[in-house]
Design a protein around this motif. Sequence first.
Motif, PDB file in Angstrom:
ATOM      1  N   GLN A  15     -44.504   5.476  88.066  1.00  0.00           N
ATOM      2  CA  GLN A  15     -44.792   4.790  86.798  1.00  0.00           C
ATOM      3  C   GLN A  15     -44.025   3.476  86.704  1.00  0.00           C
ATOM      4  O   GLN A  15     -44.558   2.457  86.253  1.00  0.00           O
ATOM      5  CB  GLN A  15     -44.447   5.682  85.608  1.00  0.00           C
ATOM      6  N   GLY A  16     -42.770   3.478  87.144  1.00  0.00           N
ATOM      7  CA  GLY A  16     -41.987   2.262  87.141  1.00  0.00           C
ATOM      8  C   GLY A  16     -42.524   1.227  88.115  1.00  0.00           C
ATOM      9  O   GLY A  16     -42.537   0.026  87.827  1.00  0.00           O
ATOM     10  N   GLN A  17     -42.989   1.684  89.284  1.00  0.00           N
ATOM     11  CA  GLN A  17     -43.577   0.763  90.262  1.00  0.00           C
ATOM     12  C   GLN A  17     -44.821   0.098  89.691  1.00  0.00           C
ATOM     13  O   GLN A  17     -45.006  -1.123  89.814  1.00  0.00           O
ATOM     14  CB  GLN A  17     -43.924   1.533  91.545  1.00  0.00           C
ATOM     15  N   TYR A  18     -45.668   0.901  89.067  1.00  0.00           N
ATOM     16  CA  TYR A  18     -46.880   0.347  88.470  1.00  0.00           C
ATOM     17  C   TYR A  18     -46.536  -0.611  87.338  1.00  0.00           C
ATOM     18  O   TYR A  18     -47.119  -1.702  87.232  1.00  0.00           O
ATOM     19  CB  TYR A  18     -47.771   1.474  87.944  1.00  0.00           C
ATOM     20  N   GLU A  30     -44.830  -0.933 101.167  1.00  0.00           N
ATOM     21  CA  GLU A  30     -43.653  -0.091 100.929  1.00  0.00           C
ATOM     22  C   GLU A  30     -42.416  -0.944 100.703  1.00  0.00           C
ATOM     23  O   GLU A  30     -41.622  -0.681  99.790  1.00  0.00           O
ATOM     24  CB  GLU A  30     -43.451   0.842 102.125  1.00  0.00           C
ATOM     25  N   ALA A  31     -42.244  -1.982 101.528  1.00  0.00           N
ATOM     26  CA  ALA A  31     -41.095  -2.863 101.361  1.00  0.00           C
ATOM     27  C   ALA A  31     -41.198  -3.648 100.055  1.00  0.00           C
ATOM     28  O   ALA A  31     -40.189  -3.892  99.380  1.00  0.00           O
ATOM     29  CB  ALA A  31     -41.000  -3.822 102.549  1.00  0.00           C
ATOM     30  N   LEU A  32     -42.407  -4.038  99.674  1.00  0.00           N
ATOM     31  CA  LEU A  32     -42.607  -4.770  98.426  1.00  0.00           C
ATOM     32  C   LEU A  32     -42.190  -3.918  97.230  1.00  0.00           C
ATOM     33  O   LEU A  32     -41.508  -4.402  96.316  1.00  0.00           O
ATOM     34  CB  LEU A  32     -44.062  -5.201  98.311  1.00  0.00           C
ATOM     35  N   LEU A  33     -42.593  -2.658  97.217  1.00  0.00           N
ATOM     36  CA  LEU A  33     -42.248  -1.784  96.093  1.00  0.00           C
ATOM     37  C   LEU A  33     -40.742  -1.596  95.986  1.00  0.00           C
ATOM     38  O   LEU A  33     -40.193  -1.512  94.885  1.00  0.00           O
ATOM     39  CB  LEU A  33     -42.947  -0.433  96.264  1.00  0.00           C
ATOM     40  N   ARG A  34     -40.057  -1.533  97.130  1.00  0.00           N
ATOM     41  CA  ARG A  34     -38.593  -1.399  97.103  1.00  0.00           C
ATOM     42  C   ARG A  34     -37.927  -2.658  96.554  1.00  0.00           C
ATOM     43  O   ARG A  34     -36.869  -2.592  95.925  1.00  0.00           O
ATOM     44  CB  ARG A  34     -38.060  -1.103  98.508  1.00  0.00           C
TER      45      ARG A  34
END
Length: 312
Positions: free
Chosen positions: A192-195, A174-178
């Motif tokens: 979609q942006g995270q991927y 979760e912290a990585l995606l942020r």
Amino acid sequence: MDEMTALRDLVEDVRPPDRARLAPGRQRLLEGVSGGGRTRALRGGRRLAVVCAVVAVVAALFATQLWVGGDGRRDMRGVPAVEPRADQWVYREFLEYQAPLNFRDDLNPRTEDGSSGGPATGGKTEYETWTAYGSGQLYRTMFDPGVIKKIGHSNLGSPQSVRDKVAGLPEDPEALLRALPGVVPFGGGGPQGQYARIETLFTEVAFIPPEVRASLFRALGTIPGVTIGRKQAKDATGRGVLVVSFADTQYAERYNLRQDLLLDPETFEYRGSRGVYLAGGLVDGKPTTRDIVVSARVLVRVGVVDARGQRP
């Protein structure tokens, strides 16, 4: 192995479609027969998309646990994390395969063989790239392997600066995606942006530290709409790969295509990508009942050299 044989062999590795994925294709066929328009049942489509997204999340989480262990971790020792010097170059060799299909007619491609006087659309392309590790200058071969041309700079900046940023990403998914927008400033918002950001890092950045690759892979499994294959497939050269894809319903509806990311099943290093024409579309005027691989990109090898034009 010729390019068509390579692509044909890949078809066996594509998962069979379910009824929900075949339904849009059936509807297009029925509308074509009846002479009706291309009106879509949007409300029902949204419900189906929500259900598919939930199923994809569960499948992705299960696949992540299957491949990296019950706690979502893998011992990455033994995977080299060699970092080049600032004055060295990252060398990459690629193969690209393209099925001889003409997609000019929207969702109904037709096979071309060049007999009409123009060049056939299919074939195999080989090329090499050299990226300056300290500056990001990018060179590549074109059609002649002896001709190397400068084509600009790496999209993300120098590989050295990007690696420094990536190395600082948190381990928690979760912290990585942020934190990802600070490393890849483009890609849009939402799942979609995270991927797209993680896909960009796998695709564009060589020599990601192995523990960071593992963290990025774990984060993929938490993104809604991401599917990770539960068993190995094969790339166009026969190597075993993990298949990762994102349920981009707008792209699928517009082009009837899906783009897959291919990763090494042990190290999660980038191995390539492939384009898949979805079941339910028409090829040469005939309905397809299974997904078909129509393009493939293979990262053959990566190395470090002292000057552009050198090969490891």
